[in-house]
Design a protein around this motif. Sequence first.
Motif, PDB file in Angstrom:
ATOM      1  N   PHE A  68      95.400 -23.585-115.843  1.00  8.34           N
ATOM      2  CA  PHE A  68      96.151 -22.515-115.184  1.00  8.34           C
ATOM      3  C   PHE A  68      97.417 -23.114-114.568  1.00  8.34           C
ATOM      4  CE2 PHE A  68      91.876 -20.382-114.457  1.00  8.34           C
ATOM      5  CZ  PHE A  68      92.116 -19.356-115.363  1.00  8.34           C
ATOM      6  N   LEU A  69      98.539 -22.423-114.732  1.00 11.03           N
ATOM      7  CA  LEU A  69      99.793 -22.825-114.110  1.00 11.03           C
ATOM      8  C   LEU A  69     100.263 -21.701-113.197  1.00 11.03           C
ATOM      9  CD1 LEU A  69     101.603 -24.290-117.268  1.00 11.03           C
ATOM     10  CD2 LEU A  69     100.186 -25.519-115.600  1.00 11.03           C
ATOM     11  N   PHE A  70     100.512 -22.014-111.928  1.00 17.60           N
ATOM     12  CA  PHE A  70     100.940 -21.019-110.943  1.00 17.60           C
ATOM     13  C   PHE A  70     102.336 -21.384-110.452  1.00 17.60           C
ATOM     14  CE2 PHE A  70      96.322 -21.162-110.687  1.00 17.60           C
ATOM     15  CZ  PHE A  70      95.940 -19.829-110.567  1.00 17.60           C
TER      16      PHE A  70
ATOM     17  N   ARG B 209      95.530 -16.389-101.083  1.00 21.08           N
ATOM     18  CA  ARG B 209      95.340 -17.840-101.147  1.00 21.08           C
ATOM     19  C   ARG B 209      93.855 -18.178-101.174  1.00 21.08           C
ATOM     20  NH1 ARG B 209      98.247 -19.467 -96.661  1.00 21.08           N
ATOM     21  NH2 ARG B 209      96.425 -19.645 -95.323  1.00 21.08           N
ATOM     22  N   GLY B 210      93.095 -17.498-100.319  1.00 26.19           N
ATOM     23  CA  GLY B 210      91.654 -17.716-100.308  1.00 26.19           C
ATOM     24  C   GLY B 210      90.999 -17.282-101.607  1.00 26.19           C
ATOM     25  N   GLU B 211      91.494 -16.183-102.195  1.00 29.88           N
ATOM     26  CA  GLU B 211      90.941 -15.705-103.459  1.00 29.88           C
ATOM     27  C   GLU B 211      91.192 -16.698-104.586  1.00 29.88           C
ATOM     28  OE1 GLU B 211      92.775 -11.926-103.968  1.00 29.88           O
ATOM     29  OE2 GLU B 211      91.564 -10.920-102.436  1.00 29.88           O
ATOM     30  N   ILE B 212      92.394 -17.273-104.622  1.00 37.13           N
ATOM     31  CA  ILE B 212      92.705 -18.268-105.661  1.00 37.13           C
ATOM     32  C   ILE B 212      91.823 -19.497-105.485  1.00 37.13           C
ATOM     33  CG2 ILE B 212      94.478 -19.834-106.542  1.00 37.13           C
ATOM     34  CD1 ILE B 212      96.562 -17.727-105.860  1.00 37.13           C
ATOM     35  N   ARG B 213      91.633 -19.911-104.244  1.00 40.05           N
ATOM     36  CA  ARG B 213      90.785 -21.075-103.972  1.00 40.05           C
ATOM     37  C   ARG B 213      89.342 -20.808-104.405  1.00 40.05           C
ATOM     38  NH1 ARG B 213      92.271 -21.797 -98.941  1.00 40.05           N
ATOM     39  NH2 ARG B 213      90.601 -20.474 -98.116  1.00 40.05           N
ATOM     40  N   ASP B 214      88.837 -19.613-104.101  1.00 44.81           N
ATOM     41  CA  ASP B 214      87.470 -19.272-104.489  1.00 44.81           C
ATOM     42  C   ASP B 214      87.327 -19.193-106.005  1.00 44.81           C
ATOM     43  OD1 ASP B 214      86.851 -19.152-101.818  1.00 44.81           O
ATOM     44  OD2 ASP B 214      86.918 -16.972-101.688  1.00 44.81           O
ATOM     45  N   LEU B 215      88.339 -18.639-106.665  1.00 47.67           N
ATOM     46  CA  LEU B 215      88.308 -18.549-108.127  1.00 47.67           C
ATOM     47  C   LEU B 215      88.276 -19.935-108.758  1.00 47.67           C
ATOM     48  CD1 LEU B 215      90.761 -15.646-109.014  1.00 47.67           C
ATOM     49  CD2 LEU B 215      88.374 -15.837-109.729  1.00 47.67           C
ATOM     50  N   HIS B 216      89.072 -20.835-108.219  1.00 50.50           N
ATOM     51  CA  HIS B 216      89.069 -22.191-108.771  1.00 50.50           C
ATOM     52  C   HIS B 216      87.700 -22.839-108.600  1.00 50.50           C
ATOM     53  CE1 HIS B 216      89.655 -26.611-108.551  1.00 50.50           C
ATOM     54  NE2 HIS B 216      90.301 -26.359-109.666  1.00 50.50           N
ATOM     55  N   HIS B 217      87.093 -22.630-107.433  1.00 48.72           N
ATOM     56  CA  HIS B 217      85.764 -23.196-107.204  1.00 48.72           C
ATOM     57  C   HIS B 217      84.756 -22.624-108.196  1.00 48.72           C
ATOM     58  CE1 HIS B 217      82.459 -24.955-104.944  1.00 48.72           C
ATOM     59  NE2 HIS B 217      81.855 -23.783-104.955  1.00 48.72           N
ATOM     60  N   ARG B 218      84.914 -21.342-108.531  1.00 47.39           N
ATOM     61  CA  ARG B 218      83.983 -20.688-109.445  1.00 47.39           C
ATOM     62  C   ARG B 218      84.234 -21.074-110.905  1.00 47.39           C
ATOM     63  NH1 ARG B 218      83.679 -14.319-108.790  1.00 47.39           N
ATOM     64  NH2 ARG B 218      83.369 -15.087-106.676  1.00 47.39           N
ATOM     65  N   LEU B 219      85.507 -21.127-111.306  1.00 47.34           N
ATOM     66  CA  LEU B 219      85.843 -21.372-112.702  1.00 47.34           C
ATOM     67  C   LEU B 219      85.997 -22.857-113.025  1.00 47.34           C
ATOM     68  CD1 LEU B 219      88.555 -18.569-113.121  1.00 47.34           C
ATOM     69  CD2 LEU B 219      86.141 -18.453-113.781  1.00 47.34           C
ATOM     70  N   ASN B 220      86.378 -23.656-111.992  1.00 54.00           N
ATOM     71  CA  ASN B 220      86.566 -25.100-112.158  1.00 54.00           C
ATOM     72  C   ASN B 220      87.536 -25.430-113.295  1.00 54.00           C
ATOM     73  OD1 ASN B 220      86.021 -27.685-111.170  1.00 54.00           O
ATOM     74  ND2 ASN B 220      84.568 -28.088-112.826  1.00 54.00           N
ATOM     75  N   THR B 221      88.588 -24.633-113.430  1.00 59.78           N
ATOM     76  CA  THR B 221      89.604 -24.864-114.449  1.00 59.78           C
ATOM     77  C   THR B 221      90.751 -25.664-113.842  1.00 59.78           C
ATOM     78  OG1 THR B 221      89.071 -22.754-115.498  1.00 59.78           O
ATOM     79  CG2 THR B 221      91.177 -23.758-116.087  1.00 59.78           C
TER      80      THR B 221
ATOM     81  N   GLY C  16      95.250 -27.652-102.208  1.00 59.14           N
ATOM     82  CA  GLY C  16      95.342 -28.775-103.132  1.00 59.14           C
ATOM     83  C   GLY C  16      94.251 -29.808-102.956  1.00 59.14           C
ATOM     84  N   GLN C  17      93.655 -30.224-104.065  1.00 60.79           N
ATOM     85  CA  GLN C  17      92.808 -31.417-104.062  1.00 60.79           C
ATOM     86  C   GLN C  17      93.691 -32.649-104.229  1.00 60.79           C
ATOM     87  OE1 GLN C  17      90.430 -29.981-107.364  1.00 60.79           O
ATOM     88  NE2 GLN C  17      88.638 -29.749-106.043  1.00 60.79           N
ATOM     89  N   LYS C  18      94.761 -32.470-105.007  1.00 57.80           N
ATOM     90  CA  LYS C  18      95.808 -33.483-105.116  1.00 57.80           C
ATOM     91  C   LYS C  18      97.126 -32.788-104.825  1.00 57.80           C
ATOM     92  CE  LYS C  18      96.043 -36.657-108.316  1.00 57.80           C
ATOM     93  NZ  LYS C  18      96.092 -37.273-109.664  1.00 57.80           N
ATOM     94  N   VAL C  19      97.978 -33.437-104.033  1.00 54.55           N
ATOM     95  CA  VAL C  19      99.303 -32.905-103.720  1.00 54.55           C
ATOM     96  C   VAL C  19     100.345 -33.910-104.188  1.00 54.55           C
ATOM     97  CG1 VAL C  19     100.874 -32.114-101.916  1.00 54.55           C
ATOM     98  CG2 VAL C  19      98.422 -31.629-101.721  1.00 54.55           C
ATOM     99  N   VAL C  20     101.318 -33.424-104.953  1.00 51.42           N
ATOM    100  CA  VAL C  20     102.406 -34.272-105.443  1.00 51.42           C
ATOM    101  C   VAL C  20     103.693 -33.814-104.766  1.00 51.42           C
ATOM    102  CG1 VAL C  20     103.722 -35.029-107.459  1.00 51.42           C
ATOM    103  CG2 VAL C  20     101.250 -34.606-107.662  1.00 51.42           C
ATOM    104  N   VAL C  21     104.295 -34.702-103.972  1.00 49.25           N
ATOM    105  CA  VAL C  21     105.547 -34.389-103.284  1.00 49.25           C
ATOM    106  C   VAL C  21     106.711 -34.845-104.155  1.00 49.25           C
ATOM    107  CG1 VAL C  21     106.929 -34.715-101.202  1.00 49.25           C
ATOM    108  CG2 VAL C  21     104.426 -34.663-101.042  1.00 49.25           C
ATOM    109  N   LEU C  22     107.587 -33.896-104.497  1.00 43.28           N
ATOM    110  CA  LEU C  22     108.754 -34.200-105.317  1.00 43.28           C
ATOM    111  C   LEU C  22     110.006 -34.225-104.459  1.00 43.28           C
ATOM    112  CD1 LEU C  22     107.990 -31.931-108.399  1.00 43.28           C
ATOM    113  CD2 LEU C  22     107.805 -34.402-108.318  1.00 43.28           C
ATOM    114  N   ARG C  23     110.909 -35.125-104.820  1.00 40.37           N
ATOM    115  CA  ARG C  23     112.196 -35.232-104.125  1.00 40.37           C
ATOM    116  C   ARG C  23     113.261 -35.608-105.150  1.00 40.37           C
ATOM    117  NH1 ARG C  23     113.889 -39.835 -99.662  1.00 40.37           N
ATOM    118  NH2 ARG C  23     115.787 -38.829 -98.882  1.00 40.37           N
ATOM    119  N   ASP C  24     114.227 -34.742-105.316  1.00 36.39           N
ATOM    120  CA  ASP C  24     115.330 -35.000-106.257  1.00 36.39           C
ATOM    121  C   ASP C  24     114.817 -35.385-107.643  1.00 36.39           C
ATOM    122  OD1 ASP C  24     117.174 -34.497-104.232  1.00 36.39           O
ATOM    123  OD2 ASP C  24     117.239 -36.601-103.616  1.00 36.39           O
ATOM    124  N   GLY C  25     113.776 -34.679-108.103  1.00 35.52           N
ATOM    125  CA  GLY C  25     113.285 -34.885-109.455  1.00 35.52           C
ATOM    126  C   GLY C  25     112.358 -36.062-109.639  1.00 35.52           C
ATOM    127  N   ARG C  26     112.006 -36.752-108.561  1.00 31.22           N
ATOM    128  CA  ARG C  26     111.096 -37.892-108.648  1.00 31.22           C
ATOM    129  C   ARG C  26     109.850 -37.641-107.798  1.00 31.22           C
ATOM    130  NH1 ARG C  26     113.780 -42.197-110.926  1.00 31.22           N
ATOM    131  NH2 ARG C  26     116.069 -42.207-110.755  1.00 31.22           N
TER     132      ARG C  26
END
Length: 361
Positions: free
Chosen positions: A155-157, A173-185, A201-211
């Motif tokens: 899934f891409l959001f 936000r809570g609904e999306i989190r619950d759906l992810h827990h249920r579908l594990n996609t 986020g289980q993983k968070v990626v911080v971007l700055r100027d494309g990096r």
Amino acid sequence: MGAVSLRGVSKSFGVVDVIKDVSIDIAEGEFCVLIGPSGSGKSTLLRIIAGLETASDGEIHIGGRDVTDLEPKQRDIAMVFQSYALYPQMTVRENMSFALRLARRPKDEINQKIDQVAQVLGLEKLLDRLPKELSGGQRQRVAMGRAIVRNPAVFLFDEPLSNLDAKLRSQVRGEIRDLHHRLNTTSVYVTHDQVEAMTMGQKVVVLRDGRVEQAGTPLELYDLPDSIFVASFIGSPAINMMNATIDADGKSLALRDSQSRLPVPGNYSAFAGREVVVGIRPEYLEVVSHDTVDALPATVRAVETTGSDTTVICDSPVGQILVSSKSRSPLHMGEDIALRVADGKALLFDKQTERRLTPSA
């Protein structure tokens, strides 16, 4: 298999480099949030994963397949857009079933899937309505339902909640989190809202100027930011920053433009004499008597409360300082106080490189 791997991905529009040598690994079933300020490249990176933009360099793998040169429909992904992207002339049922009908799936199978997903999302009574007859939150659920019925690998959001008001944003936000827990996609979620990043986020990626500035769990980014940028970007109220020099003996910090000294939060003797930027989260500052030793003198400018949280805004010799707590404050404007740092809770960053310094064991 829905693991996503980016290897040395770059994207240029003419002479402008938007994405610069980005490498990210997202495990199967992981919820990964891409966050950064406007212009950091997060939406462009998501569109590259989706195949809506072509990478100028690098490789994209989904589920172990190299999909770098594949069309979006061949990548086994489903995307939820900020603008919902619903067909206005189609009912909710028709919108949700559109991809399945294009794939010529049996009618009974389509109806069964639509009914199942509608029940999960609370859309059963809305299936015969047109998008214009729905609220913003309902439209967003339809957009999610359309993605779910396809049963994609990923899934891409793309900032799906930015058009919703604060209360509804928290609910969805809570609904999306619950759906992810249920579908594990496997999910890749773009936002500029750090609350969404920290809570979803289980993983968070911080971007700055494309990096990629830093990637990790929400608490890793909050507690151990690699740079001044990440420390400043993650956290609300914002982290306090002040210039200082580590004393020659490595035991205290001499604050710039102030006679004040603070204890060094660990063994930084290897950096004695180094000019640093000290970062202190507002919740790690304690209000003490104005004559307390090893504390920063300050004057209360304002006290802001939301009922459950209180922020005290202070003027000090090193600039404005924020102090936050969960308790009500008896302080009033103009009161002279001092601020003491909780043991070991200050972060030190090199003044020149802006990277966090690591104390010796």
